[in-house]
Design a protein around this motif. Sequence first.
Motif, mmCIF file in Angstrom:
data_model
loop_
_atom_site.group_PDB
_atom_site.id
_atom_site.type_symbol
_atom_site.label_atom_id
_atom_site.label_comp_id
_atom_site.label_asym_id
_atom_site.label_seq_id
_atom_site.Cartn_x
_atom_site.Cartn_y
_atom_site.Cartn_z
ATOM 1 N N ARG A 42 -16.592 -7.504 5.292
ATOM 2 C CA ARG A 42 -16.172 -6.298 5.998
ATOM 3 C C ARG A 42 -14.935 -6.571 6.841
ATOM 4 N NH1 ARG A 42 -21.855 -5.182 6.432
ATOM 5 N NH2 ARG A 42 -21.933 -6.298 8.418
ATOM 6 N N GLN A 43 -14.943 -7.696 7.552
ATOM 7 C CA GLN A 43 -13.778 -8.043 8.361
ATOM 8 C C GLN A 43 -12.573 -8.332 7.487
ATOM 9 O OE1 GLN A 43 -14.011 -8.025 11.890
ATOM 10 N NE2 GLN A 43 -11.814 -7.916 11.557
ATOM 11 N N PHE A 44 -12.806 -9.004 6.374
ATOM 12 C CA PHE A 44 -11.733 -9.283 5.416
ATOM 13 C C PHE A 44 -11.131 -7.983 4.902
ATOM 14 C CE2 PHE A 44 -10.337 -9.781 1.026
ATOM 15 C CZ PHE A 44 -9.490 -10.870 1.111
ATOM 16 N N THR A 45 -11.972 -7.006 4.605
ATOM 17 C CA THR A 45 -11.497 -5.708 4.118
ATOM 18 C C THR A 45 -10.675 -4.988 5.174
ATOM 19 O OG1 THR A 45 -13.473 -5.533 2.711
ATOM 20 C CG2 THR A 45 -12.217 -3.515 3.110
ATOM 21 N N VAL A 46 -11.097 -5.100 6.444
ATOM 22 C CA VAL A 46 -10.327 -4.483 7.536
ATOM 23 C C VAL A 46 -8.934 -5.080 7.604
ATOM 24 C CG1 VAL A 46 -10.157 -4.265 10.048
ATOM 25 C CG2 VAL A 46 -12.341 -3.835 8.906
ATOM 26 N N TYR A 47 -8.841 -6.401 7.500
ATOM 27 C CA TYR A 47 -7.534 -7.062 7.522
ATOM 28 C C TYR A 47 -6.668 -6.589 6.358
ATOM 29 C CZ TYR A 47 -9.514 -10.335 10.919
ATOM 30 O OH TYR A 47 -10.093 -10.894 12.027
ATOM 31 N N PHE A 48 -7.286 -6.505 5.162
ATOM 32 C CA PHE A 48 -6.540 -6.090 3.981
ATOM 33 C C PHE A 48 -6.037 -4.657 4.118
ATOM 34 C CE2 PHE A 48 -6.703 -3.964 -0.212
ATOM 35 C CZ PHE A 48 -5.641 -4.621 -0.806
ATOM 36 N N LEU A 49 -6.895 -3.756 4.573
ATOM 37 C CA LEU A 49 -6.490 -2.363 4.738
ATOM 38 C C LEU A 49 -5.420 -2.220 5.817
ATOM 39 C CD1 LEU A 49 -9.941 -0.543 4.428
ATOM 40 C CD2 LEU A 49 -8.126 -0.755 2.706
ATOM 41 N N THR A 50 -5.499 -3.059 6.853
ATOM 42 C CA THR A 50 -4.445 -3.057 7.871
ATOM 43 C C THR A 50 -3.108 -3.460 7.257
ATOM 44 O OG1 THR A 50 -6.054 -3.640 9.587
ATOM 45 C CG2 THR A 50 -3.725 -4.007 10.091
ATOM 46 N N GLY A 51 -3.143 -4.475 6.403
ATOM 47 C CA GLY A 51 -1.923 -4.894 5.715
ATOM 48 C C GLY A 51 -1.373 -3.810 4.809
ATOM 49 N N VAL A 52 -2.258 -3.108 4.101
ATOM 50 C CA VAL A 52 -1.814 -2.010 3.231
ATOM 51 C C VAL A 52 -1.171 -0.906 4.061
ATOM 52 C CG1 VAL A 52 -2.607 -0.179 1.684
ATOM 53 C CG2 VAL A 52 -3.522 -2.496 1.441
ATOM 54 N N ALA A 53 -1.779 -0.589 5.227
ATOM 55 C CA ALA A 53 -1.223 0.456 6.095
ATOM 56 C C ALA A 53 0.164 0.057 6.606
ATOM 57 C CB ALA A 53 -2.173 0.715 7.265
ATOM 58 N N ILE A 54 0.321 -1.209 7.025
ATOM 59 C CA ILE A 54 1.624 -1.690 7.496
ATOM 60 C C ILE A 54 2.646 -1.622 6.369
ATOM 61 C CG2 ILE A 54 2.875 -3.695 8.388
ATOM 62 C CD1 ILE A 54 0.295 -4.537 9.790
ATOM 63 N N TRP A 55 2.228 -2.020 5.163
ATOM 64 C CA TRP A 55 3.118 -1.977 4.008
ATOM 65 C C TRP A 55 3.550 -0.551 3.693
ATOM 66 C CZ3 TRP A 55 1.997 0.064 -0.992
ATOM 67 C CH2 TRP A 55 2.971 -0.214 -1.945
ATOM 68 N N LEU A 56 2.616 0.381 3.735
ATOM 69 C CA LEU A 56 2.947 1.776 3.449
ATOM 70 C C LEU A 56 3.944 2.340 4.471
ATOM 71 C CD1 LEU A 56 -0.546 3.220 2.433
ATOM 72 C CD2 LEU A 56 1.442 2.899 0.955
ATOM 73 N N VAL A 57 3.750 1.959 5.751
ATOM 74 C CA VAL A 57 4.621 2.495 6.799
ATOM 75 C C VAL A 57 6.005 1.873 6.740
ATOM 76 C CG1 VAL A 57 4.983 2.646 9.293
ATOM 77 C CG2 VAL A 57 2.725 3.118 8.334
ATOM 78 N N PHE A 58 6.071 0.541 6.743
ATOM 79 C CA PHE A 58 7.358 -0.149 6.887
ATOM 80 C C PHE A 58 8.075 -0.421 5.566
ATOM 81 C CE2 PHE A 58 5.151 -1.287 10.843
ATOM 82 C CZ PHE A 58 6.101 -0.886 11.763
#
Length: 215
Positions: A42-58
């Motif tokens: 679950r924590q790993f998934t949170v990190y991954f989704l955070t990375g996807v969100a940063i990638w989508l934004v920047f």
Amino acid sequence: MGAGLWWWIILLSTARGSIVGVVSGVLIVTLCFGRRSWPWLRQFTVYFLTGVAIWLVFSVLVPSLFFGETELRSIHASSSGRLPLFIEAWQMSIQHFPFGMGPQSWLTHDLLTQEYSGSSKFGHPHNMYLMWAAEYGWLLVLLLAILMFQFAIHFWRRRTNAILEDKKSEIIMLCGFTASVIGALVHAGVSAVFMAPGSMLVGMLVLVGFWALIF
């Protein structure tokens, strides 16, 4: 946030070796620990989704707003010129079996294969195991395999004790360190992660932590 930034870099660079290594580590950890790995997953998934969100934004939203277009790298299935290097390293490894051709011989040896002589050369064979076999011999690789087998035995004992004693925090740490180590070992088969200074500095800390956990 730091883990999210790391995922952003991975997604931005489409680093196939890193992705394959991480996926391999996650799958093996999930198989070893089963439902006990879910909190870590679950924590790993949170990190991954955070990375996807940063990638989508920047990497997608901001460039499209300010520059009107977005250039995204695609993942390709080619060997990126690595195959001739693998073949050359393999040929080197059997020249003086099982002792190899000596340190730094990758840079100084006479070329052995036509494929490598006609390829665009990289600074290393992009496979740490073949490079060690080429320079130091298959005997060293065998000794490393024995060491990894010893690691695996101690890991399994620690994993079994942690599950039987229901040590949740220790299980989470074991999941994280094990996935990281497996990811590095898999990645080393298509890259030179044990040569880059940054990888060695971080890898030393991870290996020391893993050693302390299982021993």
